[in-house]
Scaffold this motif. Structure first.
Motif, PDB file in Angstrom:
ATOM      1  N   LEU A  26       0.857  -1.185   0.000  1.00  0.00           N
ATOM      2  CA  LEU A  26       0.000   0.000   0.000  1.00  0.00           C
ATOM      3  C   LEU A  26       0.890   1.230   0.000  1.00  0.00           C
ATOM      4  CD1 LEU A  26      -2.603  -0.792   2.798  1.00  0.00           C
ATOM      5  CD2 LEU A  26      -2.954  -0.896   0.348  1.00  0.00           C
ATOM      6  N   ASP A  27       0.469   2.254  -0.719  1.00  0.00           N
ATOM      7  CA  ASP A  27       1.211   3.509  -0.730  1.00  0.00           C
ATOM      8  C   ASP A  27       0.226   4.641  -0.951  1.00  0.00           C
ATOM      9  OD1 ASP A  27       3.390   5.224  -0.633  1.00  0.00           O
ATOM     10  OD2 ASP A  27       4.498   4.203  -2.216  1.00  0.00           O
ATOM     11  N   PRO A  39      -5.311   2.577  -0.852  1.00  0.00           N
ATOM     12  CA  PRO A  39      -6.442   1.853  -0.272  1.00  0.00           C
ATOM     13  C   PRO A  39      -7.705   1.942  -1.133  1.00  0.00           C
ATOM     14  CG  PRO A  39      -5.253   2.974   1.456  1.00  0.00           C
ATOM     15  CD  PRO A  39      -4.662   3.447   0.143  1.00  0.00           C
ATOM     16  N   MET A  40      -7.946   3.094  -1.760  1.00  0.00           N
ATOM     17  CA  MET A  40      -9.140   3.229  -2.607  1.00  0.00           C
ATOM     18  C   MET A  40      -8.999   2.410  -3.890  1.00  0.00           C
ATOM     19  SD  MET A  40     -11.230   4.879  -0.760  1.00  0.00           S
ATOM     20  CE  MET A  40     -12.550   5.633  -1.716  1.00  0.00           C
ATOM     21  N   ASP A  41      -7.779   2.287  -4.425  1.00  0.00           N
ATOM     22  CA  ASP A  41      -7.542   1.381  -5.562  1.00  0.00           C
ATOM     23  C   ASP A  41      -7.954  -0.041  -5.195  1.00  0.00           C
ATOM     24  OD1 ASP A  41      -6.312   3.275  -7.249  1.00  0.00           O
ATOM     25  OD2 ASP A  41      -4.285   2.668  -6.675  1.00  0.00           O
ATOM     26  N   LEU A  42      -7.577  -0.444  -3.991  1.00  0.00           N
ATOM     27  CA  LEU A  42      -7.863  -1.812  -3.560  1.00  0.00           C
ATOM     28  C   LEU A  42      -9.360  -2.080  -3.475  1.00  0.00           C
ATOM     29  CD1 LEU A  42      -5.119  -2.386  -0.859  1.00  0.00           C
ATOM     30  CD2 LEU A  42      -5.201  -3.286  -3.185  1.00  0.00           C
ATOM     31  N   ILE A  47     -13.910  -5.147  -5.786  1.00  0.00           N
ATOM     32  CA  ILE A  47     -15.218  -5.382  -6.415  1.00  0.00           C
ATOM     33  C   ILE A  47     -15.038  -6.095  -7.756  1.00  0.00           C
ATOM     34  CG2 ILE A  47     -15.459  -3.117  -7.520  1.00  0.00           C
ATOM     35  CD1 ILE A  47     -18.453  -3.231  -6.800  1.00  0.00           C
ATOM     36  N   ALA A  48     -13.966  -5.767  -8.488  1.00  0.00           N
ATOM     37  CA  ALA A  48     -13.695  -6.451  -9.757  1.00  0.00           C
ATOM     38  C   ALA A  48     -13.410  -7.931  -9.517  1.00  0.00           C
ATOM     39  CB  ALA A  48     -12.529  -5.795 -10.482  1.00  0.00           C
ATOM     40  N   GLY A  49     -12.570  -8.209  -8.534  1.00  0.00           N
ATOM     41  CA  GLY A  49     -12.209  -9.599  -8.248  1.00  0.00           C
ATOM     42  C   GLY A  49     -13.368 -10.410  -7.701  1.00  0.00           C
ATOM     43  N   CYS A  50     -14.100  -9.837  -6.766  1.00  0.00           N
ATOM     44  CA  CYS A  50     -15.226 -10.528  -6.145  1.00  0.00           C
ATOM     45  C   CYS A  50     -16.279 -10.901  -7.194  1.00  0.00           C
ATOM     46  CB  CYS A  50     -15.830  -9.627  -5.063  1.00  0.00           C
ATOM     47  SG  CYS A  50     -17.245 -10.316  -4.193  1.00  0.00           S
ATOM     48  N   SER A  51     -16.654  -9.931  -8.019  1.00  0.00           N
ATOM     49  CA  SER A  51     -17.685 -10.199  -9.021  1.00  0.00           C
ATOM     50  C   SER A  51     -17.178 -11.175 -10.086  1.00  0.00           C
ATOM     51  CB  SER A  51     -18.167  -8.897  -9.658  1.00  0.00           C
ATOM     52  OG  SER A  51     -17.107  -8.190 -10.243  1.00  0.00           O
ATOM     53  N   SER A  52     -15.907 -11.097 -10.444  1.00  0.00           N
ATOM     54  CA  SER A  52     -15.362 -12.013 -11.451  1.00  0.00           C
ATOM     55  C   SER A  52     -15.345 -13.452 -10.950  1.00  0.00           C
ATOM     56  CB  SER A  52     -13.948 -11.587 -11.844  1.00  0.00           C
ATOM     57  OG  SER A  52     -13.985 -10.341 -12.489  1.00  0.00           O
ATOM     58  N   ILE A  53     -14.980 -13.636  -9.691  1.00  0.00           N
ATOM     59  CA  ILE A  53     -15.009 -14.984  -9.104  1.00  0.00           C
ATOM     60  C   ILE A  53     -16.428 -15.540  -9.171  1.00  0.00           C
ATOM     61  CG2 ILE A  53     -14.828 -16.250  -6.912  1.00  0.00           C
ATOM     62  CD1 ILE A  53     -12.365 -14.387  -6.313  1.00  0.00           C
ATOM     63  N   ASP A  54     -17.406 -14.720  -8.808  1.00  0.00           N
ATOM     64  CA  ASP A  54     -18.806 -15.154  -8.869  1.00  0.00           C
ATOM     65  C   ASP A  54     -19.208 -15.556 -10.282  1.00  0.00           C
ATOM     66  OD1 ASP A  54     -19.236 -14.573  -6.177  1.00  0.00           O
ATOM     67  OD2 ASP A  54     -20.138 -12.615  -6.580  1.00  0.00           O
ATOM     68  N   GLU A  67     -13.399 -17.997 -22.460  1.00  0.00           N
ATOM     69  CA  GLU A  67     -12.049 -17.890 -23.016  1.00  0.00           C
ATOM     70  C   GLU A  67     -11.304 -16.743 -22.345  1.00  0.00           C
ATOM     71  OE1 GLU A  67     -12.243 -17.430 -27.282  1.00  0.00           O
ATOM     72  OE2 GLU A  67     -13.712 -19.053 -27.425  1.00  0.00           O
ATOM     73  N   ASP A  68     -12.046 -15.686 -21.996  1.00  0.00           N
ATOM     74  CA  ASP A  68     -11.421 -14.514 -21.401  1.00  0.00           C
ATOM     75  C   ASP A  68     -12.466 -13.756 -20.598  1.00  0.00           C
ATOM     76  OD1 ASP A  68      -9.323 -12.683 -20.912  1.00  0.00           O
ATOM     77  OD2 ASP A  68      -9.969 -11.401 -22.561  1.00  0.00           O
ATOM     78  N   LEU A  69     -12.016 -13.166 -19.513  1.00  0.00           N
ATOM     79  CA  LEU A  69     -12.869 -12.303 -18.690  1.00  0.00           C
ATOM     80  C   LEU A  69     -12.020 -11.137 -18.212  1.00  0.00           C
ATOM     81  CD1 LEU A  69     -15.315 -11.463 -16.943  1.00  0.00           C
ATOM     82  CD2 LEU A  69     -14.512 -13.063 -15.222  1.00  0.00           C
ATOM     83  N   GLN A  70     -12.473  -9.948 -18.503  1.00  0.00           N
ATOM     84  CA  GLN A  70     -11.826  -8.733 -18.028  1.00  0.00           C
ATOM     85  C   GLN A  70     -12.908  -7.829 -17.452  1.00  0.00           C
ATOM     86  OE1 GLN A  70      -9.075  -6.937 -20.862  1.00  0.00           O
ATOM     87  NE2 GLN A  70      -8.957  -8.897 -21.944  1.00  0.00           N
ATOM     88  N   VAL A  71     -12.526  -7.031 -16.480  1.00  0.00           N
ATOM     89  CA  VAL A  71     -13.451  -6.064 -15.905  1.00  0.00           C
ATOM     90  C   VAL A  71     -12.733  -4.731 -15.784  1.00  0.00           C
ATOM     91  CG1 VAL A  71     -14.963  -5.490 -13.966  1.00  0.00           C
ATOM     92  CG2 VAL A  71     -14.590  -7.892 -14.558  1.00  0.00           C
ATOM     93  N   GLU A  72     -13.335  -3.715 -16.334  1.00  0.00           N
ATOM     94  CA  GLU A  72     -12.837  -2.353 -16.170  1.00  0.00           C
ATOM     95  C   GLU A  72     -13.724  -1.678 -15.139  1.00  0.00           C
ATOM     96  OE1 GLU A  72     -13.172  -0.829 -20.133  1.00  0.00           O
ATOM     97  OE2 GLU A  72     -11.317  -1.805 -20.783  1.00  0.00           O
ATOM     98  N   VAL A  73     -13.116  -1.142 -14.096  1.00  0.00           N
ATOM     99  CA  VAL A  73     -13.873  -0.515 -13.012  1.00  0.00           C
ATOM    100  C   VAL A  73     -13.451   0.934 -12.905  1.00  0.00           C
ATOM    101  CG1 VAL A  73     -14.496  -0.606 -10.574  1.00  0.00           C
ATOM    102  CG2 VAL A  73     -13.845  -2.704 -11.758  1.00  0.00           C
TER     103      VAL A  73
END
Length: 140
Positions: A26-27, A39-42, A47-54, A67-73
């Motif tokens: 963290l910086d 911290p705000m980046d995290l 939310i990107a990681g949580c929703s992608s796992i789901d 084949e591929d999954l990307q999320v832009e937040v």
């Protein structure tokens, strides 16, 4: 769930470590050359990681492989506000694969509206919106 934080320098660089030993730096984003996420980046990464796992989990249960999954937040904060919390968060799900659009829409909707713990927590403070594209075509 437990996190340990240790300061690494005389400024704002911290090492965080979870119970498994995974490390995230963290910086302060206002540093000249930040060495870690803010911290705000995290929060946006969370939310990107949580929703992608789901989404992956829901589609796998239905025997569909992406084949591929990307999320832009993108998070929007109120300038000058203290604390400067997110007021709006938008996620753009970009998926590729031989998966019916109806299944993809349902998986994303289930994640965002029911299963994603991060989304459910953040919706108390921010408006959360999302869009979905499948194989380069917007589907919602």
């Amino acid at each position: 769930m437990k996190i340990h934080l240790k300061r690494l320098n005389n400024n704002y660089l911290f090492e965080t470590k979870n119970e498994r030993g995974d490390v995230v730096l963290l910086d302060n984003k206002s540093e000249e050359e930040p060495k870690g996420s803010s911290p705000m980046d995290l929060i946006l990464r969370g939310i990107a990681g949580c929703s992608s796992i789901d989404v992956v989990m829901i589609l796998k249960k239905q025997q569909h492989e992406l084949e591929d999954l990307q999320v832009e937040v993108e998070g929007f904060r109120e300038d000058g506000a203290v604390p400067n919390v997110f007021k709006k968060i938008n996620l753009n799900f970009i998926l590729k694969g031989d998966v019916p659009a109806t299944k993809v829409i349902r998986a994303v909707k289930l994640s965002m509206e029911k299963y994603c713990s991060v989304s459910k927590m953040l919706e108390k403070a921010a408006t959360i919106t999302y869009s979905i594209s499948l194989n380069d075509e917007e589907i919602n």
